[in-house]
Design a protein around this motif. Structure first.
Motif, PDB file in Angstrom:
ATOM      1  N   MET A  51     -10.826  12.428  14.940  1.00 11.05           N
ATOM      2  CA  MET A  51     -11.073  11.165  14.249  1.00 11.05           C
ATOM      3  C   MET A  51      -9.936  10.837  13.299  1.00 11.05           C
ATOM      4  N   THR A  52      -9.770   9.548  13.090  1.00 14.04           N
ATOM      5  CA  THR A  52      -8.848   9.052  12.080  1.00 14.04           C
ATOM      6  C   THR A  52      -9.719   8.481  10.975  1.00 14.04           C
ATOM      7  N   ILE A  53      -9.387   8.842   9.734  1.00 11.69           N
ATOM      8  CA  ILE A  53     -10.170   8.330   8.609  1.00 11.69           C
ATOM      9  C   ILE A  53      -9.256   7.640   7.603  1.00 11.69           C
ATOM     10  N   ASN A  54      -9.769   6.565   7.006  1.00 11.16           N
ATOM     11  CA  ASN A  54      -9.128   5.961   5.845  1.00 11.16           C
ATOM     12  C   ASN A  54      -9.571   6.783   4.649  1.00 11.16           C
ATOM     13  N   LEU A 108      -2.170   2.153   4.882  1.00 10.89           N
ATOM     14  CA  LEU A 108      -3.288   2.810   4.212  1.00 10.89           C
ATOM     15  C   LEU A 108      -3.098   4.317   4.316  1.00 10.89           C
ATOM     16  N   ASP A 109      -3.714   5.055   3.411  1.00 12.01           N
ATOM     17  CA  ASP A 109      -3.673   6.515   3.480  1.00 12.01           C
ATOM     18  C   ASP A 109      -4.679   6.962   4.533  1.00 12.01           C
ATOM     19  N   GLN A 110      -4.168   7.305   5.706  1.00 11.96           N
ATOM     20  CA  GLN A 110      -5.024   7.747   6.799  1.00 11.96           C
ATOM     21  C   GLN A 110      -4.737   9.204   7.123  1.00 11.96           C
ATOM     22  N   VAL A 111      -5.766   9.868   7.646  1.00  8.47           N
ATOM     23  CA  VAL A 111      -5.656  11.278   8.024  1.00  8.47           C
ATOM     24  C   VAL A 111      -6.230  11.455   9.417  1.00  8.47           C
TER      25      VAL A 111
END
Length: 166
Positions: free
Chosen positions: A72-75, A137-140
């Protein structure tokens, strides 16, 4: 009699909800992982060729194992006043940089609209910040690699009214 399926209605990818157990052993506390922008579940079987002379030339195959993964990619969510990150995001990040039992998380994911698809298991966390341009945005990128079985469970939202998912 089964309910007919309307062929004009297609499920949406955003139907998934991911929760992390932040409780203690024997007392789960399921908390939402917010900010998911992309989610890809996978449960790949290991299949071995089990062909033999008795099959008249037809190939035989046997499932000998199974693995699962949730990518998954999360903000990244923050409280800019208290200078803290979202607690679930922090639990995932800290697990990714730990060893032993501290590197393992208890996770479940399910259809937020109450449809029957729902799963639960334990996983090892990989945490990879995406970086980006000054406007990004800071995404992980978070990968949960299964450590043991991924079990089908009753959907926690199944009893709610249609459209009641959050």
């Amino acid at each position: 009699m089964s309910t007919p399926v309307d062929p004009a209605v297609t499920a949406l990818a955003r139907r998934w909800r991911v929760e992390l157990d932040t409780g203690t052993a024997g007392t789960p506390s399921w908390d939402l992982c917010p900010g998911i922008t992309s989610l890809t579940p996978a449960a790949e079987p290991n299949i071995e060729d089990s062909s033999d002379y008795d099959s008249d030339g037809w190939a035989g195959n046997t499932k000998t194992g199974q693995s699962w993964e949730l990518s998954m990619t999360i903000n990244r969510k923050i409280n800019d006043q208290a200078k803290t990150y979202n607690a679930v995001h922090e639990a995932l990040r800290l697990a990714a940089y730990s060893y032993g039992s501290a590197s393992r998380v208890h996770v479940r994911y399910y259809d937020r609209n109450g449809l029957p698809e729902a799963y639960e298991g334990y996983a090892i966390v990989t945490w990879a910040p995406s970086g980006g341009e000054y406007t990004a945005l800071d995404q992980v990128e978070v990968t949960l690699t299964g450590d043991g079985p991924l079990l089908p469970i009753a959907n926690p939202k199944a009893e709610e009214a249609p459209g009641g998912g959050s």
